[in-house]
Motif scaffolding. Structure first.
Motif, mmCIF file in Angstrom:
data_model
loop_
_atom_site.group_PDB
_atom_site.id
_atom_site.type_symbol
_atom_site.label_atom_id
_atom_site.label_comp_id
_atom_site.label_asym_id
_atom_site.label_seq_id
_atom_site.Cartn_x
_atom_site.Cartn_y
_atom_site.Cartn_z
ATOM 1 N N UNK A 287 66.981 -14.092 -6.316
ATOM 2 C CA UNK A 287 67.252 -14.334 -7.722
ATOM 3 C C UNK A 287 66.247 -15.372 -8.215
ATOM 4 N N UNK A 288 66.122 -15.476 -9.516
ATOM 5 C CA UNK A 288 65.131 -16.352 -10.129
ATOM 6 C C UNK A 288 65.838 -17.257 -11.131
ATOM 7 N N UNK A 289 65.447 -18.531 -11.157
ATOM 8 C CA UNK A 289 66.085 -19.458 -12.095
ATOM 9 C C UNK A 289 65.098 -20.531 -12.537
ATOM 10 N N UNK A 290 65.407 -21.119 -13.688
ATOM 11 C CA UNK A 290 64.622 -22.230 -14.270
ATOM 12 C C UNK A 290 63.146 -21.920 -14.440
ATOM 13 N N UNK A 291 62.772 -20.887 -15.169
ATOM 14 C CA UNK A 291 63.630 -19.934 -15.876
ATOM 15 C C UNK A 291 63.881 -18.667 -15.040
ATOM 16 N N UNK A 292 64.868 -17.898 -15.500
ATOM 17 C CA UNK A 292 65.147 -16.612 -14.866
ATOM 18 C C UNK A 292 64.139 -15.586 -15.386
ATOM 19 N N UNK A 293 63.270 -15.121 -14.516
ATOM 20 C CA UNK A 293 62.236 -14.164 -14.915
ATOM 21 C C UNK A 293 62.570 -12.746 -14.486
ATOM 22 N N UNK A 294 63.774 -12.538 -13.951
ATOM 23 C CA UNK A 294 64.130 -11.211 -13.439
ATOM 24 C C UNK A 294 64.866 -10.348 -14.456
ATOM 25 N N UNK A 295 65.401 -10.956 -15.482
ATOM 26 C CA UNK A 295 66.223 -10.193 -16.417
ATOM 27 C C UNK A 295 65.553 -9.989 -17.772
#
Length: 381
Positions: A287-295
């Motif tokens: 998963x990707x966070x800070x920022x989320x680049x997957x959605x």
């Protein structure tokens, strides 16, 4: 409490099998099953002391440790065994912070948020985790798949991805104009102005002022629901106002979540440095966070416009690669279903082939709606 030691005194502990290490804020702590020591020294000296022994050490969050060592000037040549990843493999979807792992495996949790307390708890956890990984047949996955991925992700985070802010600035202006026009259309269709973002006012407009049917009520207040599913169903019945509202919500979310937010997260190097989470998704995916680049949306034209802002360096290209229907391929392998295996071996459209079996028609007679029902499977995690 941990006893104080010099770097020279801590070297023998670092070489012991099963030793655990924690490094934070200029303080290094090393612990074994019987001992714990703490060293205070310049971060670069601590990093150089730890780096040669990483292959035999345990830690919690190996990616963070590698990043700290590299920031301090060391060049890690190995990956420590990671209690966080071990706990994740043993129970995907469960919390993997150190205190939670200690509770799950009946180990005394850290008494405080200090490196020496963390190292002490890790040293007690290490043999338990090693035994459980071996017992459940996960040792090979841990050592040959998860751990080698750690430095790759650390390097990806460090490198980041370049963002062309001018693309997003132009898109933001376009969305501002589009949203203003949509708001005018919505108010006109509703018969007057109201707060579009207020569920209560929206419900009053839809179900009282316009007389649309109430399809569902909220579980808590029993008020008429105005969620996306309800609006989509009302729009499918030919009502224009719900369709406009869905478009308004999509553009609002796109603007606030990506178009306006991403430029604020660009670092001085002109890149966005997201965090790739290896021990979060229960399915085993990153998963990707800070920022989320997957959605970032891809199905709509505006979503694709956002993706245009991610650019390659000069003389480089961005390459997108994805497994084709990976979940269904795994299903075919595990189930050994002859129809699925045959469809994949022939390179057929698997959703069309599956729909043909479900609806009892020839593949060439499968309609778009029938195929879409099967395609939902491919989007399930």
């Amino acid at each position: 409490p941990a006893r104080e030691a010099t770097l020279e005194q801590v070297e023998p502990l670092l070489r012991r099998e099963g030793a655990a290490v924690a490094l934070a804020e200029g303080r290094l702590a090393v612990a074994t099953a019987k001992d714990a020591v703490a060293v205070v020294a310049p971060q670069d000296k601590l990093a150089r002391a730890v780096a040669p022994h990483l292959g035999t050490l345990w830690c919690h969050d190996a990616k963070a440790l590698l990043a700290a060592l590299r920031d301090a000037g060391a060049k890690p040549a190995a990956v420590p065994r990671d209690a966080m990843l071990a706990g994740y493999l043993l129970a995907p979807g469960e919390t993997t912070d150190l205190a939670a792992l200690c509770q799950r495996f009946a180990v005394t949790p850290p008494a405080g948020d200090t490196p020496d307390e963390h190292a002490r708890a890790l040293a007690a956890l290490a043999p338990i985790l090693a035994t459980r990984l071996k017992k459940e047949g996960l040792e090979e996955v841990f050592t040959t798949l998860e751990l080698p991925l750690v430095p790759v992700l650390e390097e990806m985070e460090r490198h980041g991805i370049r963002l062309d802010i001018t693309v997003l600035e132009e898109l933001s202006r376009r969305l501002t104009t589009s949203l203003a026009e949509l708001e005018r259309e919505i108010h006109s269709e509703a018969g007057g102005p109201f707060n579009i973002n207020s569920p209560q006012q929206l419900a009053e407009v839809l179900f009282e002022r316009r007389g649309l049917p109430v399809l569902r009520r909220t579980a808590k207040t029993k008020a008429p629901s105005t969620d996306a599913d309800v609006l989509a169903e009302l729009a499918a019945r030919g009502h224009r106002l719900p369709m406009l509202l869905l478009e308004y919500r999509e553009q609002t979310k796109l603007k606030s979540t990506y178009v306006d937010a991403l430029p604020k997260q660009v670092a001085a190097d002109g890149r966005v440095h997201t965090r790739f989470n290896q021990a979060v998704a229960a399915t085993g995916r990153l998963s990707s966070s800070d920022p989320n680049l997957q959605n970032i949306p891809v199905r709509t034209e505006l979503g694709r416009e956002v993706r245009r802002a991610f650019v390659a360096d000069p003389h480089h290209v961005l390459l997108a690669a994805d497994y084709s229907q990976i979940e269904l391929r795994v299903l075919a392998h595990l189930s050994q279903d002859p129809a699925l295996e045959e469809a994949f071996s022939r390179g057929e459209d698997i959703h069309r082939a599956t729909a043909a079996l479900v609806f009892g028609v020839a593949p060439e007679l499968v309609g778009p709606e029938q195929r879409q029902l099967e395609a939902v499977l491919d989007r399930l995690d």
